[in-house]
Design a protein around this motif. Sequence first.
Motif, PDB file in Angstrom:
ATOM      1  N   ASN A  53      -5.918  19.717  -1.618  1.00  0.00           N
ATOM      2  CA  ASN A  53      -6.486  21.462  -3.052  1.00  0.00           C
ATOM      3  C   ASN A  53      -7.489  20.806  -3.783  1.00  0.00           C
ATOM      4  O   ASN A  53      -7.688  19.759  -4.065  1.00  0.00           O
ATOM      5  CB  ASN A  53      -4.599  21.535  -3.879  1.00  0.00           C
ATOM      6  N   ASP A  98      -6.875  20.786  -7.709  1.00  0.00           N
ATOM      7  CA  ASP A  98      -6.567  19.527  -8.446  1.00  0.00           C
ATOM      8  C   ASP A  98      -6.501  17.996  -7.962  1.00  0.00           C
ATOM      9  O   ASP A  98      -6.311  17.792  -7.065  1.00  0.00           O
ATOM     10  CB  ASP A  98      -4.942  19.641  -8.445  1.00  0.00           C
ATOM     11  N   ALA A  99      -6.677  17.382  -9.525  1.00  0.00           N
ATOM     12  CA  ALA A  99      -7.907  15.957  -9.345  1.00  0.00           C
ATOM     13  C   ALA A  99      -5.658  15.653  -9.490  1.00  0.00           C
ATOM     14  O   ALA A  99      -5.370  14.743 -10.435  1.00  0.00           O
ATOM     15  CB  ALA A  99      -7.903  15.440 -10.373  1.00  0.00           C
ATOM     16  N   THR A 100      -4.789  14.832  -8.402  1.00  0.00           N
ATOM     17  CA  THR A 100      -3.660  14.904  -8.419  1.00  0.00           C
ATOM     18  C   THR A 100      -3.314  14.043  -7.624  1.00  0.00           C
ATOM     19  O   THR A 100      -3.202  14.573  -6.078  1.00  0.00           O
ATOM     20  CB  THR A 100      -2.672  16.034  -9.256  1.00  0.00           C
TER      21      THR A 100
HETATM   22 MG   LIG Z   1      -5.875  18.054  -4.524  1.00  0.00          MG
END
Ligand SMILES: [Mg+2]
Lengths: 549, 297, 320, 347
Positions: C132, C134-136
């Motif tokens: 995805n 998100d930078a997660t």
């Molecule tokens: Mg991501």
Amino acid sequence: MFPAKDTPTSLSNNNQERVVFPRAPDFSHAREAIVLSTDRSVALGAVDLHKSYGATKANRGISLSVMRGEIHAIVGENGAGKSTLMRMLQGVERPDSGHVVIADKPVVLNGPAEALALSIGMVHQEFMLAPDLTLLENLVLGEEPVTRQLGPLSRIDWAKALREGQGLAESIGAQIDWQRRTSSVPVHILQFVEIIRLLRRGCNVLILDEPTAVLAPPQVEELFDLLRNLRANGTTILFISHKIGEVMALADQVTVIRQGKTVFHSTIAETTGPEIASHIVRDAPPLETSPPPSRTVTGEPVLELDGLSARSLEKSQSLDNISLQVRAGEILGIAGVSGNGQGELAECIAGLRDTSAGNIILQGADITGETTLARRNRGLAYVSADRRHEGLTTAASIETNVIAGSHRAPPITRGGILSRKNLRQEASKRLAALKVVFGKVTDPADSLSGGNQQKLVFARESADNPKLMIASQPTRGVDLNGIAAIHGLLRDFRDQGGAVLLASEELDELIALSDRVVVIFEGRLVGEVTSPAGAMAQIGQMMVQGDAA
Amino acid sequence: MQVEQILVSTLILTTPILLAAIGGLVNRQAGIVNIGLEAKMLSGAFVAVIVSSATQSWFIACLAAALSSAVIGWMFSLTITRAHANMIVAGLGLNILVAGVLGFILSWVYKTSGTLRQPDVVLLPDVLPEFFEKIPVIGPALSSLDPLTIFAWITVFCLPFVLTNTRIGLWIRATGNAPHVTRAVGLRSLAIQDASTAFAGFFAGLAGAHLALASLGLFNEGLTAGRGFIALAAFYFGRDRPIQTAMACLLFGFLDNTQIRLQTAGFPPKLIGMTPYLMVLLALIFTSVRAQRKARL
Amino acid sequence: ADERPAAMIIAQGGLGDGSWNDTANAGFQSGLEKTGVEGRTIESADVAAQGEEIMRRAADGGFGLVISLEWIHGEPMEMLAKDYPDTNWVIMNQTRTGDNIASVVFGEHEGSFLAGALAAQVTTDTSIEGINADATIGVIGGFKAPGIDKFIVGYIQGAKAVNPDIEVKVAYADSFGDPAKGLQMANAMFDEGADIVYQVAGGTGIGIIEAAKARGHYAIGVDSDQDGMAPGNVLTSMVKRVDVAVDEIVTGYAADNFPGGEVIQFGLAENGVALSEMTHTKDKVPAAYIERVTAYKAQIIAGELDVWDVSSQGYPDFFK
Amino acid sequence: MSSSIASRSIGILLPLVVSLIVSGVVLLVIGKNPLDVFSLIATESFGNARRIAATLSAATPLLFTAVATAVCFRSGVFNVGVEGAFLVGGLAAVFLGFTLPAAWGFALFPICFFAAALIGAIWLYVPGILLAKFEVDEVVSTLMLNFIAVAITGYLVNGPLLSPLSGNNVTPLIHEVAYLPRLMPPSTLHAGFLIGLVCVAAYGFWCRYTPAGFEGGLIGLNQRFSRAVGISVPRTIVGVMILSGVIAGIGGAAHGMGQMHRFSDGFSPGYGFTGMAVALLGRNHPIGIVLGAILFGALASAGTTIQLFSNIPLDLVNIIQGTVMIFAVVELGRISLRRKKGTANAG
Ligand SMILES: [Mg+2]
Ligand SMILES: Nc1ncnc2c1ncn2[C@@H]1O[C@H](COP(=O)(O)OP(=O)(O)OP(=O)(O)O)[C@@H](O)[C@H]1O
Ligand SMILES: Nc1ncnc2c1ncn2[C@@H]1O[C@H](COP(=O)(O)OP(=O)(O)OP(=O)(O)O)[C@@H](O)[C@H]1O
Ligand SMILES: [Mg+2]
């Protein structure tokens, strides 16, 4: 032994012959023999039963015939052998000789289940009801009505169970809320449930062992009504009681047992309370019944109770506004029928039960809030009515038992160290002083005979020069020599200036020992007799009826 | 979306605790505190993996796990009811013994240690058809339901009925409450206790099977990770009542599940793991103090 | 050559932990096999307290090589090495002095740095399936312990090197052997937007990889090459060559070439730690990303880039 | 008397015999000669002075935990919380052992031991008072407290008390002056063993030669009787719980200062529970406790080192230990009866 043809038949044997007594039962002590009426059948009976526990001859020739549809009372002193007889009738114990008769047939019972199968049921003093279950659950436990037979997984038909319970209750005139949790229900209701459970299981002969001991008077009335209803429905009832008044009020027949033998039998109509009483205690052991002819006790009051009250807990009797005094050099007897509060009173004074009002004063000091230890340090000694569980630790050694309570005092404990040597010396000294017969001091107290166990208790309690001795049922279950010794001890203690509060259910004993007797009835003191020697009848009257009318 | 996932994983984490707690509570109602649940879960997991691989049937695997643990439970019960072993120490001993035996089997039969991977282990299937997933919020939870989870919850909701309305239920409660009474009315109280311990073993075995077959498909000696004790905490907390116990299990499963979030919120993981035990302690104190107040009145 | 047998003491957690002890044991066994040296592994329920007695017993019992995998055995070993100069001693993850002690130190932080750098690049590339925007990313440790945080801190540092704003979720399973919990924890991280979770949790990690497989996201394996455990869903593995280290030590010992007194570095430079071959994921990940990782690797080896080492430097400010 | 000695020795021998049979069968199944293995275990346990020292070293913590357990069991209090008290006591002693200045020298011994005893006492005072005053079932409360102790010490040793440079959850080492001296160097057998023996002896003395011990034994046999002769049952219960906590705490301190020299994960691999088995196996008798502790110490130490000489996995030791535990408690009629009633009421 009996001739072969009279050998009791086993249960499986479907022998129809009527029991024929081989010879007239030995009633050498009885004025009248039991006459076997030929037109009525014996629901439950005994022929010349003998049973010994070691050296104790609990039953030595008991014969009994309980006719169908009657209420039959068994009376007798403590230790006369009543409970032993009941255990044999119920199949819990096997007689050494003689046999049990059920429905006119001699039988050999191998356990209570067989008695139950023959419609004999017993209500014990300890109710066999699980406290966390409801009454209804207890009623059906072990024989549940089911909707469909699926073994243990069958669904219980609660509606049917309830109908059965209600029907049975109604038939005997009882009102029972079957959904109540057992532990929240008054004792007499529990007793009804026990009885109904037996009826439900098809019992038509009920044995009740001291059913009124745990009941309050109005509850006793309820129970009696119920028992009469049962009788009207054709149920046979055998009940044990210490209370002659109850016997007279309820029973059709009465049998007196003394020292393991049947000594008297009569229909109630043909006898009187005093006559029964005379049989219960006649031929009493040659007790030294010579209370110093109305000594006037002038000693200082050692114990004073001032308006003492206590709430009832569990199955105990409450105490109501009790005031009394015991002086130095005096034995004050507390007379009362079992369950009227004398045990509770003793426990309150000993600090083992909470009081709710009033004061306990020992040698001028108010000890009402003090611990048992503090009271003992002030000179209180306590001989418990429950010798095997409170008077002694039967698993512990004799020396431990005779020292416990003094174990913190010199010379046994000095500087925080308990000296085994001094303990043993002191123990031997105490045991010797009271002539306790024992093997080794390290043997468990269990190894002593009953009388010696009680002497051991006295050895402990009298060792620290107490000022007041509370003796609760001190001779219960003790043999004659033991009784004589214990009586001697109490007299000596009194003569040396000690004060004794003696609670006993045995009138003979009270009269033999006491300088004064007060009567407790339903937790209240109802009378006092200052020269007990000739006042047996008067005391008995108050014990049973609560007044001297 | 997150709520849905929390639901799913809480449900899955709850199942083994719940299964074990069901057994434990019935056992305790019959008067036996079962400290050996852990051992029976472990052996259940082990059997489940082996049988699943051998038979290609999750059902036979679960059944075998349950039955084998029931047998262990029954034998364990005998030491308590017949030989008067102290149930706490015997339970601790059983945990050590079973771990030892399994370790032994792993190393001598399977030449491995710690983890046993078997070929073609059949996992528990999802029971409900896929379209359930579309239902909002509870959809994912529903669609991930496995047979043991369903069985556990059905049991929870049946159990009050069984305990109150069947003969065996009544016997069990009576035995735990007053064994002498059960005996006096002619029931075999010891046999009833043994049966209840076997029952506890049965469910602990299922709990182990769930741990092994819900998603992992392998056996690991640390698989139970103290869940037998969490189950114990749960039925103590739920005071042996099925629904309350199940709620406690859900709560503990939820706690387990939200560890991550709690950890991010700064709670140390160790202390989070301690909550079930602390809760039981507090509940115990609370009820005892209250009971005493009542008695004093 | 030394004929005396070799002993290896298994650390807390025991054999079957699926990582540290098991990998070391694999190397030990292969070393024994290769050299024909006899050897034993020793487990104890009470490794912490009994370590010294066990090691002494081995030395007394004629063992020529004693390897301990338990961190806490460091101090006693230093003492024992003096008492038994003829015995060769090996300790891991710390530096102990003594002519006959070989200390083996791994560069887990360095390898983890690379894993973090790779993950940080991948996590925002939505062209890769299962990723995805998100930078997660996440990491799950077995226990909270310095030996584990060494991995985690390196991972975070690597991720931040790529993207200073990246969020790295950190959690501990409180167990090395609870795959069921690992699975749920990984799921929770996926729910919160992470798409790559690095597992540093031994047996618990098995569950983390299972979760990645089930959810179509990614796990990063640890210790051994775990890429094959869920082909395509293990982005890479931070391979730590404990097996190689132990194997080499046993081989060296058999060849009378024991590295006594040396500190054996198993860092990036020595190939003691490395990212796996990425057999199943190479084609999914743009080559540029891998090149950047390779560049970091070169920098670290060249000493141009320092990676924080919790076990020798304590905790950095950016991590508690 | 003689019959009680006979029954006592049967009590101790039965579990051993059963466990030998069980493990013997296991060994036979895998094709090992049980006699060889047993004799290997025997020589590894007692073969020479060093092995004996190792065995005694492994037995040391068990002496404390067994006495701490016996103090309570003897008084009819089923305390299973010794494990927790051992942990918190050990951590307290270790904490002071590395935070207080090393210059305090030998003064550290009494301070650390006192702190451990105090913390242990407080730890078990809680379930003690709950039992005495509120009838909170002590089995559950102490069991729960064990888990809580594990969690709290685990948290501390990983957080606030973590050694700055380490690869594991350990506290720093305590100052060297605070190390308990070793008795038979180079063995790890340390002065804690003597302290343990002193505790056992003190326990034996307490049972026989103190009024409190006399009272404890009595309430263990008959609470009603004890109350009637003036013994305060609640006070005695709280007293034995505190005593148990003190001994367990001292045990933790001895283990921390004599053996580990720090606190770490795995500080106690269940000494408290093994101690329970020891106490039950030894029938709460001092000599029985010493023998039981040595037996379990031998199993722990020899069970490990036999792996050097034979490929017997550690699991065999677990099998023996588990079997001994189960059968050690068989036929303990009194406590198990008490329990049954207790649990029935607890619901
Ligand atoms: Mg991501
Ligand atoms: N199980 C037993 N073992 C030994 N002696 C016993 C046992 N049961 C009864 N006895 C003795 O037998 C005698 C008769 O006891 P039993 O219980 O039948 O008397 P009881 O008439 O019921 O007395 P109470 O009115 O006190 O109940 C007593 O001396 C008693 O001590
Ligand atoms: N299960 C029952 N079935 C029928 N009658 C009952 C039942 N339980 C109680 N009773 C009747 O109700 C009366 C009051 O009983 P209950 O236990 O409700 O009173 P209570 O106020 O709690 O009494 P106590 O103060 O003695 O506990 C009893 O005397 C009894 O006659
Ligand atoms: Mg009687």
